[in-house]
Design an enzyme around this catalytic site. Structure first.
Site, mmCIF file in Angstrom:
data_model
loop_
_atom_site.group_PDB
_atom_site.id
_atom_site.type_symbol
_atom_site.label_atom_id
_atom_site.label_comp_id
_atom_site.label_asym_id
_atom_site.label_seq_id
_atom_site.Cartn_x
_atom_site.Cartn_y
_atom_site.Cartn_z
ATOM 1 C CB THR A 53 -1.044 -0.227 1.296
ATOM 2 O OG1 THR A 53 -1.626 -1.235 1.158
ATOM 3 C CG2 THR A 53 -1.928 1.021 1.583
ATOM 4 C CB ILE A 100 -3.641 -1.673 -6.177
ATOM 5 C CG1 ILE A 100 -2.156 -1.685 -6.187
ATOM 6 C CG2 ILE A 100 -4.321 -0.460 -6.849
ATOM 7 C CD1 ILE A 100 -1.499 -1.946 -7.452
ATOM 8 C CG ASN A 101 -4.982 -6.549 -1.491
ATOM 9 O OD1 ASN A 101 -4.589 -6.164 -0.318
ATOM 10 N ND2 ASN A 101 -5.532 -7.787 -1.533
ATOM 11 C CD GLU A 135 -7.442 -3.131 -1.894
ATOM 12 O OE1 GLU A 135 -7.956 -3.788 -1.153
ATOM 13 O OE2 GLU A 135 -6.590 -2.455 -2.008
ATOM 14 C CG ASP A 174 -8.257 -6.641 1.808
ATOM 15 O OD1 ASP A 174 -7.431 -7.148 1.794
ATOM 16 O OD2 ASP A 174 -8.015 -5.067 1.661
ATOM 17 C CB SER A 234 -9.325 -1.096 4.678
ATOM 18 O OG SER A 234 -7.970 -0.594 4.673
ATOM 19 C CB SER A 235 -5.245 -2.645 8.280
ATOM 20 O OG SER A 235 -5.569 -3.968 8.484
ATOM 21 N N GLY A 266 1.267 -1.558 4.751
ATOM 22 C CA GLY A 266 1.756 -2.751 5.943
ATOM 23 C C GLY A 266 0.784 -3.676 6.089
#
Length: 558
Positions: free
Chosen positions: A364, A383-384, A403, A406, A435-436, A455
């Site tokens: 990312t 974009i993962n 994505e 995810d 998402s993170s 990350g």
């Protein structure tokens, strides 16, 4: 829309806007690539505000860091407007296509095929970054969109020298690239090497359409036609209605407090803000000190374990599922979590209330911007996995994201990075995956911190550790360089950078019942700070990456 704290009671909050923010000139930017930082600073130098600069930097990163983000992906932009203290979270996360369904990656034998959600066009959600760039420029910026996209267009058309990190990524991932991607990244059949020029004329054309026609320039017309043909040829399920249906969402940021600091951070569909609220409140309940001791590391890990477990059980797209945010971010819940922590022994994750396993990529990107008026942006884009799905829609230069990985593809099945998820994050049409990504601002006695990082599942722990370092007195360079550790509930082990714990400390952690895994360096923090007393600016780009930070210092305070 004024953000309202979702919980209270953690000592005193500091004010949302500071008096010096509008008084002193000077601006700063930190991004994951020098050319993106150059574009950002050029806009600021030419009188643009932080929102203009963030658009320019985001677009530039989409060109020069194709492993991390792109206009075929999405992201989150956290904005603070200085003159009225307005704060907003611009959600440009990808959405599932209309034909998506919960079992779309389950094969005839009832098992999930992970390659279906990671490689080629079936893995791609509908991109959100183009819509977000248009929205931010028109709603909050000063400059025309075409001017803001001009540096990115030039980098794409004229080319730029491949850096060592990108060269290594191209060599490693070339076998999974498809569509037009092999011809772009290996024009003579060999992967581009360090120092060779990467030219992307099709991407320049696509960006030009966006610059000229705004939202319709990507989601309708010639670009949309090429994207649809390419996605469908690559096995995807996009439709014209999916592209026309896409829109960004403005959300209230989540507000948290730690001691005498106010933290403005990311709400769902980011899981980061909830984890920040839970971890900091647990740390306060435990009387925790960031002193580098064995006790400090052990207690920190145990708070992470519990926050990530809650992520797995509860979190998803708030437009599709009801999320008990008041409970999850409340002090009473944090006290219950902290009460279960044994200061002398690790709690096996299996001993916590169970959830069923399901995560996201590490490639990312992030940018942090502060202008002379005090406007600021923290933006994390993705974009993962590296190069997303690896599939470039012919004639567009656009790498499609992956994505969709995810989402929780199936209850009880872990995805690429081992995070866990349940029904709230199941696939559904037009839904945003969890998402993170956790762009954040922190204000307190020291002044201001603008922070974020890529990350994957480690993003939240890096942001938390960066905030703790800054609160503890570290300057920007020390914040981004701090050695890192991580725990995410499952898999049940501490992840360590090699310099985060020496052999003696590792043995002591094991004696407390922790399992350990030592990994290479991870993450790419980008931070900007302003000192409360002097107004002096500082900025830093993570030494683990190839990024750059620049500062135009304010005039000396009289």
């Amino acid at each position: 829309m004024k953000p309202v704290p979702l919980f209270a009671g953690l000592l005193l909050a500091v004010t949302a806007a500071t008096a010096w923010a509008a008084e002193l000139p000077g601006h700063a930017c930190a991004t994951a690539h020098p050319l993106a930082t150059r574009a950002c600073m050029q806009v600021l130098d030419d009188g643009g505000n932080a929102f203009d600069a963030a658009v320019a930097a985001s677009a530039a990163l989409a060109v020069v860091e194709p492993t991390g983000s792109g206009i075929g992906g999405g992201g989150f932009w956290l904005l603070h407007r200085a003159h009225d203290g307005f704060e907003v979270f611009v959600d440009g996360r990808e959405t599932a296509p209309g034909a998506a369904h919960a079992d779309m990656y389950v094969t005839a034998d009832g098992k999930v095929d992970p390659l279906l959600s990671r490689d080629r066009a079936l893995a791609a959600g509908i991109p959100g970054e183009p819509a977000a760039l248009v929205h931010i420029a028109r709603t909050y910026g000063r400059k025309p969109l075409a001017e803001l996209l001009a540096p990115a267009i030039a980098y794409a058309r004229e080319g730029f020298a491949v850096d060592p990190k990108l060269a290594a990524a191209i060599a490693r991932h070339l076998p999974r690239l498809s569509g037009d991607a092999p011809a772009v990244f290996a024009p003579d059949g060999k992967p581009l090497a360090e120092g060779e020029p990467l030219r992307q004329p099709d991407l320049a054309w696509t960006l030009e359409q966006l610059a000229r026609h705004g939202h319709r320039g990507f989601y309708d017309g010639a670009v949309a036609e090429r994207l649809l043909r390419g996605a469908q040829a690559g096995g995807g399920i996009w439709t014209a209605e999916d592209l026309r249906h896409y829109s960004i969402v403005e959300r209230e940021p989540l507000i948290a407090y730690f001691r005498d600091h106010r933290i403005v951070t990311s709400p769902p569909p980011s899981a980061g803000g909830v984890a920040i609220a839970q971890v900091f409140q647990q740390l306060e309940a435990l009387g925790w000190q960031d002193d580098g001791s064995l006790r400090s590391q052990h207690l920190f890990v145990e708070t992470l374990r519990r926050a990530y477990r809650d992520r797995a059980e509860w979190l998803g797209d708030p437009d599709f599922v009801t999320l008990p945010l008041t409970m999850l971010t409340g002090r009473s819940h944090a006290l219950r979590l902290a009460a279960g922590i044994d200061p002398q022994r690790a709690t096996p994750s299996a001993d916590l209330p169970p959830v069923v396993p399901a995560a996201e990529g590490t490639d990312t990107t992030h940018l942090s911007v502060l202008d002379a008026e005090g406007n600021r942006v923290a933006a994390t884009l993705s974009i993962n996995l590296p190069f997303g799905s690896g599939y470039m829609a012919p004639g567009t230069g656009v790498l499609l994201n992956d994505e969709m990985d995810d989402f929780a593809a199936q209850v009880g099945v872990a995805n690429a990075y081992g995070l866990v998820g349940t029904a709230p994050n199941a696939i559904a049409p037009h839904k945003r995956p969890l998402s993170s990504m956790t762009p954040s601002f922190v204000e307190g006695p020291r002044g201001l911190l603008v922070i974020g990082t890529p990350g994957g599942s480690r993003i939240v722990t890096m942001v938390i550790q960066g905030i703790l370092s800054w609160i503890g007195g570290a300057d920007a360079q020390a914040v981004v360089a701090r050695p890192r550790l991580h725990h995410q509930y499952l898999p049940d082990f501490i992840q360590l950078e090699a310099d985060a714990a020496d052999a003696r400390r590792q043995a002591a952690l094991k004696a407390l019942g922790h399992e350990l895994r030592v990994f290479e360096h991870w993450g790419n923090l980008q931070v900007v700070t302003r000192d409360a007393a002097s107004g002096a600016l500082d900025a830093a780009s993570d030494p683990r990456g190839v990024g750059a930070a620049q500062v135009r210092q304010p005039e000396a305070r009289q």
